[in-house]
Each structure stands twice: as C-alpha cells, then as structure tokens.
Write a protein that holds these residues in place. Structure first.
Motif, PDB file in Angstrom:
ATOM      1  N   GLY A   1       0.797  -1.219   0.000  1.00 28.95           N
ATOM      2  CA  GLY A   1       0.000   0.000   0.000  1.00 28.95           C
ATOM      3  C   GLY A   1       0.828   1.266   0.000  1.00 28.95           C
ATOM      4  O   GLY A   1       0.417   2.298  -0.533  1.00 28.95           O
ATOM      5  N   ALA A   2       2.016   1.201   0.596  1.00 24.55           N
ATOM      6  CA  ALA A   2       2.849   2.406   0.718  1.00 24.55           C
ATOM      7  C   ALA A   2       3.471   2.819  -0.612  1.00 24.55           C
ATOM      8  O   ALA A   2       3.573   4.009  -0.899  1.00 24.55           O
ATOM      9  CB  ALA A   2       3.948   2.174   1.753  1.00 24.55           C
ATOM     10  N   ILE A   3       3.873   1.855  -1.394  1.00 24.48           N
ATOM     11  CA  ILE A   3       4.549   2.210  -2.653  1.00 24.48           C
ATOM     12  C   ILE A   3       3.601   2.932  -3.615  1.00 24.48           C
ATOM     13  O   ILE A   3       3.953   3.994  -4.138  1.00 24.48           O
ATOM     14  CB  ILE A   3       5.244   0.982  -3.262  1.00 24.48           C
ATOM     15  CG1 ILE A   3       6.400   0.582  -2.337  1.00 24.48           C
ATOM     16  CG2 ILE A   3       5.735   1.264  -4.678  1.00 24.48           C
ATOM     17  CD1 ILE A   3       7.083  -0.708  -2.668  1.00 24.48           C
ATOM     18  N   PRO A   4       2.374   2.436  -3.856  1.00 23.25           N
ATOM     19  CA  PRO A   4       1.460   3.234  -4.686  1.00 23.25           C
ATOM     20  C   PRO A   4       1.108   4.573  -4.044  1.00 23.25           C
ATOM     21  O   PRO A   4       0.883   5.557  -4.744  1.00 23.25           O
ATOM     22  CB  PRO A   4       0.211   2.353  -4.804  1.00 23.25           C
ATOM     23  CG  PRO A   4       0.664   0.980  -4.526  1.00 23.25           C
ATOM     24  CD  PRO A   4       1.806   1.107  -3.567  1.00 23.25           C
ATOM     25  N   ALA A   5       1.073   4.634  -2.707  1.00 23.98           N
ATOM     26  CA  ALA A   5       0.729   5.877  -2.011  1.00 23.98           C
ATOM     27  C   ALA A   5       1.819   6.938  -2.163  1.00 23.98           C
ATOM     28  O   ALA A   5       1.569   8.118  -1.906  1.00 23.98           O
ATOM     29  CB  ALA A   5       0.459   5.606  -0.535  1.00 23.98           C
ATOM     30  N   LEU A   6       3.025   6.541  -2.595  1.00 26.43           N
ATOM     31  CA  LEU A   6       4.076   7.537  -2.844  1.00 26.43           C
ATOM     32  C   LEU A   6       3.611   8.570  -3.869  1.00 26.43           C
ATOM     33  O   LEU A   6       4.017   9.730  -3.815  1.00 26.43           O
ATOM     34  CB  LEU A   6       5.358   6.855  -3.345  1.00 26.43           C
ATOM     35  CG  LEU A   6       6.161   6.076  -2.320  1.00 26.43           C
ATOM     36  CD1 LEU A   6       7.271   5.295  -3.016  1.00 26.43           C
ATOM     37  CD2 LEU A   6       6.731   6.994  -1.261  1.00 26.43           C
ATOM     38  N   GLY A   7       2.746   8.141  -4.774  1.00 29.69           N
ATOM     39  CA  GLY A   7       2.235   9.049  -5.798  1.00 29.69           C
ATOM     40  C   GLY A   7       1.314  10.127  -5.257  1.00 29.69           C
ATOM     41  O   GLY A   7       1.001  11.081  -5.966  1.00 29.69           O
ATOM     42  N   SER A   8       0.890  10.017  -4.006  1.00 29.40           N
ATOM     43  CA  SER A   8      -0.002  11.019  -3.424  1.00 29.40           C
ATOM     44  C   SER A   8       0.729  12.320  -3.106  1.00 29.40           C
ATOM     45  O   SER A   8       0.105  13.354  -2.932  1.00 29.40           O
ATOM     46  CB  SER A   8      -0.651  10.483  -2.146  1.00 29.40           C
ATOM     47  OG  SER A   8       0.314  10.400  -1.096  1.00 29.40           O
ATOM     48  N   GLY A   9       2.060  12.238  -2.981  1.00 29.74           N
ATOM     49  CA  GLY A   9       2.824  13.423  -2.627  1.00 29.74           C
ATOM     50  C   GLY A   9       2.828  13.717  -1.138  1.00 29.74           C
ATOM     51  O   GLY A   9       3.450  14.673  -0.694  1.00 29.74           O
ATOM     52  N   GLU A  10       2.133  12.912  -0.348  1.00 34.84           N
ATOM     53  CA  GLU A  10       2.103  13.084   1.105  1.00 34.84           C
ATOM     54  C   GLU A  10       3.417  12.587   1.705  1.00 34.84           C
ATOM     55  O   GLU A  10       4.030  11.654   1.172  1.00 34.84           O
ATOM     56  CB  GLU A  10       0.930  12.301   1.710  1.00 34.84           C
ATOM     57  CG  GLU A  10      -0.432  12.790   1.275  1.00 34.84           C
ATOM     58  CD  GLU A  10      -0.768  14.157   1.853  1.00 34.84           C
ATOM     59  OE1 GLU A  10      -0.390  14.417   3.012  1.00 34.84           O
ATOM     60  OE2 GLU A  10      -1.390  14.951   1.143  1.00 34.84           O
ATOM     61  N   PRO A  11       3.859  13.163   2.815  1.00 36.34           N
ATOM     62  CA  PRO A  11       5.131  12.730   3.411  1.00 36.34           C
ATOM     63  C   PRO A  11       5.058  11.359   4.098  1.00 36.34           C
ATOM     64  O   PRO A  11       6.065  10.660   4.186  1.00 36.34           O
ATOM     65  CB  PRO A  11       5.462  13.828   4.418  1.00 36.34           C
ATOM     66  CG  PRO A  11       4.162  14.480   4.725  1.00 36.34           C
ATOM     67  CD  PRO A  11       3.315  14.346   3.494  1.00 36.34           C
ATOM     68  N   GLY A  12       3.881  10.958   4.583  1.00 37.08           N
ATOM     69  CA  GLY A  12       3.750   9.694   5.319  1.00 37.08           C
ATOM     70  C   GLY A  12       4.256   8.473   4.562  1.00 37.08           C
ATOM     71  O   GLY A  12       5.063   7.702   5.106  1.00 37.08           O
ATOM     72  N   PRO A  13       3.802   8.270   3.331  1.00 32.13           N
ATOM     73  CA  PRO A  13       4.295   7.104   2.588  1.00 32.13           C
ATOM     74  C   PRO A  13       5.806   7.150   2.345  1.00 32.13           C
ATOM     75  O   PRO A  13       6.471   6.120   2.418  1.00 32.13           O
ATOM     76  CB  PRO A  13       3.538   7.160   1.257  1.00 32.13           C
ATOM     77  CG  PRO A  13       2.341   7.990   1.532  1.00 32.13           C
ATOM     78  CD  PRO A  13       2.730   8.955   2.612  1.00 32.13           C
ATOM     79  N   LEU A  14       6.346   8.326   2.103  1.00 35.78           N
ATOM     80  CA  LEU A  14       7.786   8.448   1.873  1.00 35.78           C
ATOM     81  C   LEU A  14       8.555   8.079   3.137  1.00 35.78           C
ATOM     82  O   LEU A  14       9.534   7.328   3.082  1.00 35.78           O
ATOM     83  CB  LEU A  14       8.149   9.864   1.428  1.00 35.78           C
ATOM     84  CG  LEU A  14       9.633  10.119   1.155  1.00 35.78           C
ATOM     85  CD1 LEU A  14      10.146   9.200   0.050  1.00 35.78           C
ATOM     86  CD2 LEU A  14       9.867  11.570   0.798  1.00 35.78           C
ATOM     87  N   VAL A  15       8.101   8.575   4.283  1.00 36.49           N
ATOM     88  CA  VAL A  15       8.752   8.242   5.553  1.00 36.49           C
ATOM     89  C   VAL A  15       8.680   6.733   5.777  1.00 36.49           C
ATOM     90  O   VAL A  15       9.673   6.101   6.166  1.00 36.49           O
ATOM     91  CB  VAL A  15       8.102   9.016   6.723  1.00 36.49           C
ATOM     92  CG1 VAL A  15       8.576   8.492   8.065  1.00 36.49           C
ATOM     93  CG2 VAL A  15       8.371  10.503   6.592  1.00 36.49           C
ATOM     94  N   PHE A  16       7.513   6.139   5.509  1.00 35.02           N
ATOM     95  CA  PHE A  16       7.356   4.703   5.701  1.00 35.02           C
ATOM     96  C   PHE A  16       8.291   3.911   4.795  1.00 35.02           C
ATOM     97  O   PHE A  16       8.962   2.982   5.246  1.00 35.02           O
ATOM     98  CB  PHE A  16       5.902   4.278   5.438  1.00 35.02           C
ATOM     99  CG  PHE A  16       5.693   2.802   5.601  1.00 35.02           C
ATOM    100  CD1 PHE A  16       5.409   2.272   6.842  1.00 35.02           C
ATOM    101  CD2 PHE A  16       5.797   1.939   4.521  1.00 35.02           C
ATOM    102  CE1 PHE A  16       5.239   0.909   7.014  1.00 35.02           C
ATOM    103  CE2 PHE A  16       5.630   0.583   4.675  1.00 35.02           C
ATOM    104  CZ  PHE A  16       5.342   0.065   5.922  1.00 35.02           C
ATOM    105  N   VAL A  17       8.345   4.268   3.512  1.00 33.16           N
ATOM    106  CA  VAL A  17       9.184   3.520   2.563  1.00 33.16           C
ATOM    107  C   VAL A  17      10.661   3.657   2.912  1.00 33.16           C
ATOM    108  O   VAL A  17      11.408   2.681   2.868  1.00 33.16           O
ATOM    109  CB  VAL A  17       8.890   3.952   1.103  1.00 33.16           C
ATOM    110  CG1 VAL A  17       9.902   3.374   0.138  1.00 33.16           C
ATOM    111  CG2 VAL A  17       7.477   3.525   0.701  1.00 33.16           C
ATOM    112  N   VAL A  18      11.093   4.858   3.296  1.00 30.84           N
ATOM    113  CA  VAL A  18      12.488   5.047   3.704  1.00 30.84           C
ATOM    114  C   VAL A  18      12.795   4.212   4.946  1.00 30.84           C
ATOM    115  O   VAL A  18      13.827   3.531   5.019  1.00 30.84           O
ATOM    116  CB  VAL A  18      12.798   6.549   3.943  1.00 30.84           C
ATOM    117  CG1 VAL A  18      14.142   6.738   4.620  1.00 30.84           C
ATOM    118  CG2 VAL A  18      12.763   7.311   2.617  1.00 30.84           C
TER     119      VAL A  18
END
Length: 145
Positions: free
Chosen positions: A105-122
């Motif tokens: 769920g986090a990888i497609p959510a990277l496209g939202s531009g929100e910081p949460g998914p980026l923090v999670f993926v990192v």
C-alpha cells in the motif's frame, strides 16, 4: 524486454487495485484494526477477494509446465516455522497497525505526494538493510563457532 513490460503491467494493475481498494489510505487500514471504535470491515472483502484470486490463479498457472518468462517455477520449499519468520510477521503486523501502511500500500501511495508514505518507505528500506546486516553478522558469527 517483454519480461520488463510484463512486470511493469502487473505492478501497475496491482498498484491501481491497492489504491481503488483503499489499502493505500492509512486511515482506512487503521479503522480496520480499530475493532471497538470506528471499525471498517470493508478490507475483509479486499483480503478475501485477494485470497480467492490467488488460489484460483495458482491452480491455473501451476498446471502449466513452466512459467512464460522462466524455465521453472520458483516456489517456496521451506515449510517450517522459525524465529525469523515469526519475528518478521510480528514486526510486519505491528508496523502495519502503527503506520497504516504495508509495502503493497505504501509504494502506490508515494504518488499522493504526502510525506507519510515516503517516511514509511524510507524506514522500510532502512529496516531491510539493518535486518540483512544482522542476518549476515549472525551467519558469520555462527560460521566461526
């Protein structure tokens, strides 16, 4: 080249399915886990549907003599439960419950531009690197013993 295009198409379909199902929305996922508050049972339908499709897909695909882009199927052979499997499963569940994201769920959510998914993926990538380093250190230490 066809193998890369096929993998990209499959990833795109998966990502779109994750977004449509709401699995890329951490609030929806966290509400699923909130049994005594704002429980949202709709993800049961998503998970049940995924299970049915997977079971049917495996039955269909594994009847073939080989996969389309490889010589043999690469299926898990390990059947026993061990500490890394149980610990990893627990960490996955805890992380999913805290953040509302899983890798799917986090990888497609990277496209939202929100910081949460980026923090999670990192953080996920960092966790993978730490886990691999620990695994290598323990394997090296065990080999010396």
């Amino acid at each position: 080249m066809l193998r890369v295009v096929s993998a990209a198409a499959i990833g795109l379909v998966f990502g779109v399915g994750i977004v449509i199902s709401g699995m890329a929305n951490p609030a929806k996922v966290l509400n699923f886990f909130d049994l005594f508050g704002t429980w949202d049972p709709s993800l049961l339908l998503v998970m049940g549907s995924a299970l049915v499709v997977t079971l049917a897909g495996y039955r269909f695909v594994l009847r073939r003599p080989a996969p389309t882009f490889d010589r043999t199927f690469h299926l898990p052979t390990k059947r026993d439960l061990d500490v890394p499997l149980v610990a990893g499963s627990m960490l996955f569940g805890i992380g999913w419950g805290i953040a509302g994201f899983c890798p799917g769920g986090a990888i497609p959510a990277l496209g939202s531009g929100e910081p949460g998914p980026l923090v999670f993926v990192v953080a996920m990538i960092g966790g993978i690197l730490v886990a691999n380093a620990l695994k290598a250190a323990f394997a090296h230490r065990h080999a010396l013993a």
